[in-house]
Design an enzyme around this catalytic site. Structure first.
Site, PDB file in Angstrom:
ATOM      1  N   ASN A   9      68.292  33.738  27.973  1.00 16.26           N
ATOM      2  CA  ASN A   9      68.825  34.853  27.184  1.00 16.26           C
ATOM      3  C   ASN A   9      70.078  34.356  26.453  1.00 16.26           C
ATOM      4  OD1 ASN A   9      69.772  37.239  26.164  1.00 16.26           O
ATOM      5  ND2 ASN A   9      70.225  38.196  28.138  1.00 16.26           N
ATOM      6  N   LYS A  11      71.692  35.744  24.151  1.00 16.20           N
ATOM      7  CA  LYS A  11      72.585  36.829  23.706  1.00 16.20           C
ATOM      8  C   LYS A  11      73.010  36.565  22.256  1.00 16.20           C
ATOM      9  CE  LYS A  11      73.724  37.501  28.483  1.00 16.20           C
ATOM     10  NZ  LYS A  11      74.618  38.013  29.508  1.00 16.20           N
ATOM     11  N   HIS A 101      68.463  45.539  29.327  1.00 16.75           N
ATOM     12  CA  HIS A 101      69.564  44.680  29.775  1.00 16.75           C
ATOM     13  C   HIS A 101      70.827  45.537  29.942  1.00 16.75           C
ATOM     14  CE1 HIS A 101      72.631  41.590  29.886  1.00 16.75           C
ATOM     15  NE2 HIS A 101      71.672  40.749  30.228  1.00 16.75           N
ATOM     16  N   GLU A 103      73.790  45.041  29.184  1.00 19.17           N
ATOM     17  CA  GLU A 103      74.659  45.101  27.990  1.00 19.17           C
ATOM     18  C   GLU A 103      74.142  46.139  26.998  1.00 19.17           C
ATOM     19  OE1 GLU A 103      74.634  40.864  27.212  1.00 19.17           O
ATOM     20  OE2 GLU A 103      75.701  40.589  29.095  1.00 19.17           O
ATOM     21  N   GLU A 173      69.134  42.210  37.864  1.00 13.10           N
ATOM     22  CA  GLU A 173      70.376  41.601  37.383  1.00 13.10           C
ATOM     23  C   GLU A 173      71.565  42.494  37.746  1.00 13.10           C
ATOM     24  OE1 GLU A 173      69.700  38.771  33.832  1.00 13.10           O
ATOM     25  OE2 GLU A 173      69.852  40.793  33.054  1.00 13.10           O
ATOM     26  N   GLY A 179      77.493  37.009  33.922  1.00 11.25           N
ATOM     27  CA  GLY A 179      78.575  36.369  33.174  1.00 11.25           C
ATOM     28  C   GLY A 179      79.869  36.210  33.959  1.00 11.25           C
ATOM     29  N   SER A 219      74.604  34.902  36.675  1.00 13.38           N
ATOM     30  CA  SER A 219      75.297  33.664  37.070  1.00 13.38           C
ATOM     31  C   SER A 219      74.405  32.692  37.827  1.00 13.38           C
ATOM     32  CB  SER A 219      76.568  33.991  37.874  1.00 13.38           C
ATOM     33  OG  SER A 219      77.459  34.723  37.065  1.00 13.38           O
TER      34      SER A 219
HETATM   35  P1  PGA Z   1      74.465  35.060  32.985  1.00 12.93           P
HETATM   36  O1  PGA Z   1      73.614  36.190  32.183  1.00 12.93           O
HETATM   37  O2  PGA Z   1      73.462  34.042  33.453  1.00 12.93           O
HETATM   38  O3  PGA Z   1      75.411  34.522  31.972  1.00 12.93           O
HETATM   39  O4  PGA Z   1      75.130  35.738  34.112  1.00 12.93           O
HETATM   40  C1  PGA Z   1      72.373  36.641  32.652  1.00 12.93           C
HETATM   41  C2  PGA Z   1      71.871  37.746  31.754  1.00 12.93           C
HETATM   42  O5  PGA Z   1      72.680  38.522  31.248  1.00 12.93           O
HETATM   43  O6  PGA Z   1      70.650  37.873  31.534  1.00 12.93           O
END
Ligand code: PGA
Length: 263
Positions: A9, A11, A101, A103, A173, A179, A219
């Site tokens: 992903n 982003k 997601h 976000e 998640e 993140g 993460s």
């Molecule tokens: P991350 O993001 O691996 O940076 O924690 C995962 C995601 O948002 O799908």
């Protein structure tokens, strides 16, 4: 047998040149160090921003790596300035879509009704979906995490009939792990993946519960992935930060492939 799934992903990162460079490097890495049983038992998917979808499907026309979008519109077509429909995504050659997601849920106010609508349109347009779910730290502290995950999944899938293990993947998640550099621990992940499988059996069928891939995100990186991917109810990962470097994402894909059952 459940398919292993790993998604990058990206982003809102990279530009077209960097996206192309990544794809060239990835193809070279795949030649040097192929991922076993790719597409048969494991799917590796890159989710770039919309403007790079066409170019990346061309770069991976060998179809070893699949391409997907990070979002789609909740309407099929029409006067929705700035939106991108599921059909448009499909017409680029992309096969996959991320929905729900955290976000999108928190920053863009996508509620459960909107996500259910998007899921319905995506499936209708023959896109495969990674449906994300996850609780906030506060919800976990208040012991609400199981209710939250159940509601997110139930509201999205209960009214859609034509979902199956070939067009839907669930990504757990936890919002507090995305993140932050701190992933959920293996017992938290195991417990939630088991719970999700059980609930899918109740909402849909035991058959779907047994066959659907449930992946972890938050993460996940080459240092902790092996431990996470070794868990029996974990079928792969959705990777953010650690997918931006091609060597790191290739390594993660190899780590996941190492858990394929030998035939
Ligand atoms: P991350 O993001 O691996 O940076 O924690 C995962 C995601 O948002 O799908």
């Amino acid at each position: 047998m459940r398919k292993k799934i790993i998604g990058a992903n990206w982003k809102m990162n990279k530009d077209l040149d960097l996206a192309i460079e990544y794809s060239i490097c990835f193809n070279t890495l795949l030649e040097l160090s192929p991922i076993k049983a790719i597409n048969e038992k494991i799917e590796v998917i890159i989710f770039p921003p919309f403007p790079f979808l066409i170019k990346l499907t061309e770069q991976f026309k060998n179809k070893k790596i699949k391409i997907g979008a990070q979002n789609c519109a909740a309407e099929e077509y029409g006067a929705f300035t700035g939106e991108v429909s599921a059909q448009m995504i499909k017409s680029t050659g992309a096969e996959w879509l991320i929905l729900g997601h955290s976000e999108r849920r928190t920053i863009y106010g996508e509620n459960m009704q909107i996500i259910a609508k998007k899921l319905n349109i995506a499936i209708k347009n023959d896109l495969k979906v990674i449906l994300c779910c996850g609780e906030t730290l506060e919800e976990r502290k208040n012991n609400k995490h199981f209710d939250v995950i159940f509601n997110q999944i139930n509201s999205a899938i209960s009214n859609i009939n034509n979902i199956n293990e070939n067009n839907l993947v669930i990504a757990y998640e936890p919002v507090w792990a995305i993140g932050t550099g701190i992933s959920a621990n293996t017992s938290e992940i195991s417990q939630m993946h088991k719970f999700i499988r059980k609930k899918i059996a109740e909402i849909k069928s035991i058959n779907l519960a047994n066959n659907i891939s449930i992946i972890y995100g938050g993460s996940c990186n080459p240092e902790n992935a092996k431990e996470i991917f070794s868990l029996p109810d974990v079928d792969g990962g959705l990777i953010g930060s650690a997918s931006l470097q091609v060597e790191s994402f290739h390594r993660l894909s190899q780590q996941l492939a190492s858990f394929l059952n030998p035939e």
